[in-house]
Design an enzyme around this catalytic site. Structure first.
Site, short mmCIF file in Angstrom:
data_model
loop_
_atom_site.label_atom_id
_atom_site.label_comp_id
_atom_site.label_asym_id
_atom_site.label_seq_id
_atom_site.Cartn_x
_atom_site.Cartn_y
_atom_site.Cartn_z
CB SER A 14 51.40 35.02 35.09
OG SER A 14 50.63 36.16 34.48
CG ASN A 87 43.21 37.20 40.05
OD1 ASN A 87 43.13 38.32 40.93
ND2 ASN A 87 44.50 37.23 39.59
CE1 TYR A 152 37.72 44.68 35.01
CE2 TYR A 152 36.92 46.48 36.74
CZ TYR A 152 37.60 45.36 36.61
OH TYR A 152 38.47 44.82 37.45
CB ILE A 185 45.07 47.18 43.57
CG1 ILE A 185 43.63 47.08 44.34
CG2 ILE A 185 46.16 46.44 44.00
CD1 ILE A 185 44.03 47.52 45.83
#
Length: 244
Positions: A14, A87, A152, A185
């Protein structure tokens, strides 16, 4: 690096990197099924721009018990996927000694376990058809670790392990499995970092800037296409040279 006629499943599609991947796959001829917690507000506009080659499924990827049935349904709806891009991911950062078990487990459920279940479900169909490319989203944090991100880091290190193991299991059936490891990023995740900290981070990168979602999408599209037909089991960083 064209993907004409290929069908792709992209999770976390999204926004950010997932949106860039979906848009680029469509631009290169693929038909995309996006998955996210909810349908994006601009879905109708994106679907129209894609000439109907964008579809959507809303799903809670932390609901592991229902996940495989959902993916099986999408496989039947699409007729089978040629490309899978795992992803979707979340962060719940804290120092290890302050992190709750709930926050540790939640990140592993979505980033690692959901990726495994989706890859296994789609991979079964790819094996049956003896063709397919799976691209898992890892991270440089999964390779090098990071203070305050032990959950993570563990989840992305696990994604790398899944990638290499699954690549060995599926190669004889012409199914390729690779991972992309982004560095810093520009995304919703990094937008929350204070500007001064962002500038300091950029100074540590040899290219002296943060990457764009399209930088990651370019590599994903290459790995998804037939141009990378002899590449499997690899983890490729998109990090501006941060860990040279």
């Amino acid at each position: 690096m064209q993907c004409n006629g290929k069908k792709a499943l992209v999770t976390g599609a999204s926004r950010g990197i997932g949106k860039a991947i979906s848009d680029m796959l469509i631009a290169r001829g693929a038909e995309v099924w996006g998955v996210s917690t909810k349908e994006p507000d601009d879905f109708a506009q994106r679907q129209s721009a894609a000439a109907g080659r964008l579809h959507w499924a809303s799903a809670d990827l932390s609901n592991l018990n229902a996940l495989e049935a959902l993916i099986d349904g999408l496989i039947k709806e699409s007729g089978g996927f040629d490309i899978l891009v795992n992803n979707a991911g979340i962060t719940k950062d804290n120092l290890a000694f302050r992190m709750t078990l709930e926050d540790f487990q939640k990140v592993l459920d979505i980033n690692l376990t959901a990726s495994f279940l989706i890859a296994r479900t789609v991979g079964r169909d790819m094996i049956r058809r003896r063709a397919g490319s799976i691209v898992n989203m890892a991270s440089v944090i999964g390779v090098h670790g990071n203070a305050g991100q032990i959950n993570y880091a563990a989840s992305k290190a696990g994604v790398i392990g899944i990638t290499k193991s699954l690549a060995k299991e599926t190669a004889s059936r012409s199914v390729r499995v690779n991972a992309v490891a982004p560095g810093f990023i520009e995304s919703d995740m990094t937008a929350a970092i204070p500007e001064q900290a962002r500038e300091k981070m950029a100074e540590q990168i040899p290219l002296k800037k943060m990457g764009q979602p399209e930088d990651v999408a370019e590599l994903v599209c290459f790995l998804a296409s037939d141009a990378s037909a002899y590449i499997t089991g690899q983890v490729i960083a998109v990090d501006g040279g941060m860990f040279i």
